[in-house]
Design an enzyme around this catalytic site. Structure first.
Site, mmCIF file in Angstrom:
data_model
loop_
_atom_site.group_PDB
_atom_site.id
_atom_site.type_symbol
_atom_site.label_atom_id
_atom_site.label_comp_id
_atom_site.label_asym_id
_atom_site.label_seq_id
_atom_site.Cartn_x
_atom_site.Cartn_y
_atom_site.Cartn_z
ATOM 1 N NE ARG A 52 14.224 -24.404 28.386
ATOM 2 C CZ ARG A 52 14.046 -23.228 28.993
ATOM 3 N NH1 ARG A 52 13.408 -22.077 28.289
ATOM 4 N NH2 ARG A 52 14.526 -22.964 30.116
ATOM 5 C CG HIS A 70 15.338 -17.084 27.354
ATOM 6 N ND1 HIS A 70 14.441 -17.214 26.496
ATOM 7 C CD2 HIS A 70 14.931 -17.247 28.611
ATOM 8 C CE1 HIS A 70 13.463 -17.987 27.283
ATOM 9 N NE2 HIS A 70 13.694 -18.113 28.357
ATOM 10 C CD GLN A 93 11.378 -14.416 30.492
ATOM 11 O OE1 GLN A 93 11.108 -15.664 30.785
ATOM 12 N NE2 GLN A 93 10.515 -13.606 31.340
ATOM 13 C CG ASP A 123 18.442 -15.762 35.240
ATOM 14 O OD1 ASP A 123 17.781 -16.305 35.790
ATOM 15 O OD2 ASP A 123 19.004 -16.164 34.108
ATOM 16 C CB CYS A 175 13.648 -14.943 33.127
ATOM 17 S SG CYS A 175 15.123 -15.772 34.072
ATOM 18 N NE ARG A 215 8.747 -17.185 27.757
ATOM 19 C CZ ARG A 215 9.537 -18.021 27.884
ATOM 20 N NH1 ARG A 215 10.070 -18.023 29.323
ATOM 21 N NH2 ARG A 215 9.856 -19.041 27.266
#
Length: 310
Positions: free
Chosen positions: A105, A132, A135, A227, A267, A295
């Site tokens: 990450r 991403h 996600q 987001d 998210c 997730r």
């Protein structure tokens, strides 16, 4: 030597493979809820490099690896020499001698690409500034649970053309649904991402719409998504972004433009009262915690796919 099965973007898999990952995640979720345990990664070790902080990514990968019988190893920049100037390619070659997979990450997507280039074990992109994918896999899993399908749906994304928006573009192109992204001027997605994705969309029945108008994006949508306005590393821009994104908040009025029964997704973490109203976040349309749970299950499916055969 067999090439490692990396997972850097959604374009690394075929639509059939992505659907299979989602189906596997749904099965693993159901079996977990019924007390069935899995040990597909017994004796395997995953190096988890975090150059950005995380809640859901760390806990879901760590728990998932543990539940599959493997050993998750958390590595922050302070824990390894990468944080003190060791090159990515040297880090990749060293870790490949110790572990069965690497999850990272980080910031620039080029860091993940370089890590994968020099790694002899699979590399999983757990977030970069550009994409991403993990996600989005959880989001699509949630879509399938709520609507029974993914193909043919419409997703309205309201906000910054960031890594989430760009991953939605790849998802629509691969899985054959319509992504409509509404962003203010100066905050659109990277055109190179769109250009590449359109080639996949033409083949798979996907559709990509870019607009400045929230109403155009939200109209007749099955999913309304947003987001944060300022992502990690953009904190110094937060006041400017709050001003620039006025009119791009997901409110009850925006949700009313979508289809009856539409769901709201995010998210997380969410900034209540900025990109989404408290009313929408806490409404019966909100499935944000289903996404967060998923997730875990998607991560497990990806781990099995990438390192289960090593």
């Amino acid at each position: 030597m067999i090439k490692p099965r990396h997972f850097l973007t959604l374009l690394d898999r075929t639509p059939a493979e992505l659907q299979n990952l989602i189906n596997t995640a749904i099965r693993l979720k159901d079996e977990r809820n019924n007390g069935i345990k899995h040990r597909e990664l017994d004796g395997k070790t995953l190096a988890m490099i975090f150059e950005k902080s995380s809640t859901r990514t760390r806990i879901s990968f760590e728990t998932g690896m543990y539940e599959l019988g493997g050993h998750p190893m958390f590595l922050s920049s302070r824990d390894i020499q990468l944080g003190r100037g060791e090159t990515i390619k040297d880090t990749a070659r060293v870790l490949s001698r110790y572990v069965h997979g690497i999850m990272i990450r980080t910031f620039g997507h080029e860091r993940v690409v370089e890590l994968a280039e020099y790694s002899t074990v699979p590399v999983i992109n757990a977030l970069t500034d550009s994409f991403h994918p993990c996600q989005i896999m959880a989001d699509m899993m949630t879509m399938q649970e709520k609507f029974g399908k993914i193909k043919g749906l419409k997703v309205a994304y309201i906000g910054d053309g960031n890594n989430m928006a760009q991953s939605w573009i790849n998802a629509a192109a691969q899985m054959g649904f319509h992504i409509a992204i509404a962003s203010p001027k100066g905050y659109w997605v990277d055109y190179d991402v769109v250009s590449r994705a359109e080639k996949y969309a033409e083949k798979n029945g996907g559709k990509i719409t870019l607009t400045h108008h929230v109403e155009e994006a939200a109209e007749n949508a099955h999913v309304v998504y947003t987001d944060v306005w300022a992502s990690m590393g953009q904190e110094e821009e937060s006041q400017k972004r709050i001003k620039d994104f006025q009119g791009y908040q997901v409110t009850r009025e925006v949700m009313n433009l979508a289809l009856k029964g539409a769901v709201f997704m995010h998210c997380l973490p969410a900034h209540r009262g900025e990109e989404v109203s408290e009313e929408v976040l806490e409404s019966e349309n909100s499935v944000i915690f289903d996404e967060a749970e998923n997730r875990l299950h998607v991560q497990k499916a990806i781990l099995i796919d990438c390192i289960g055969g090593i």
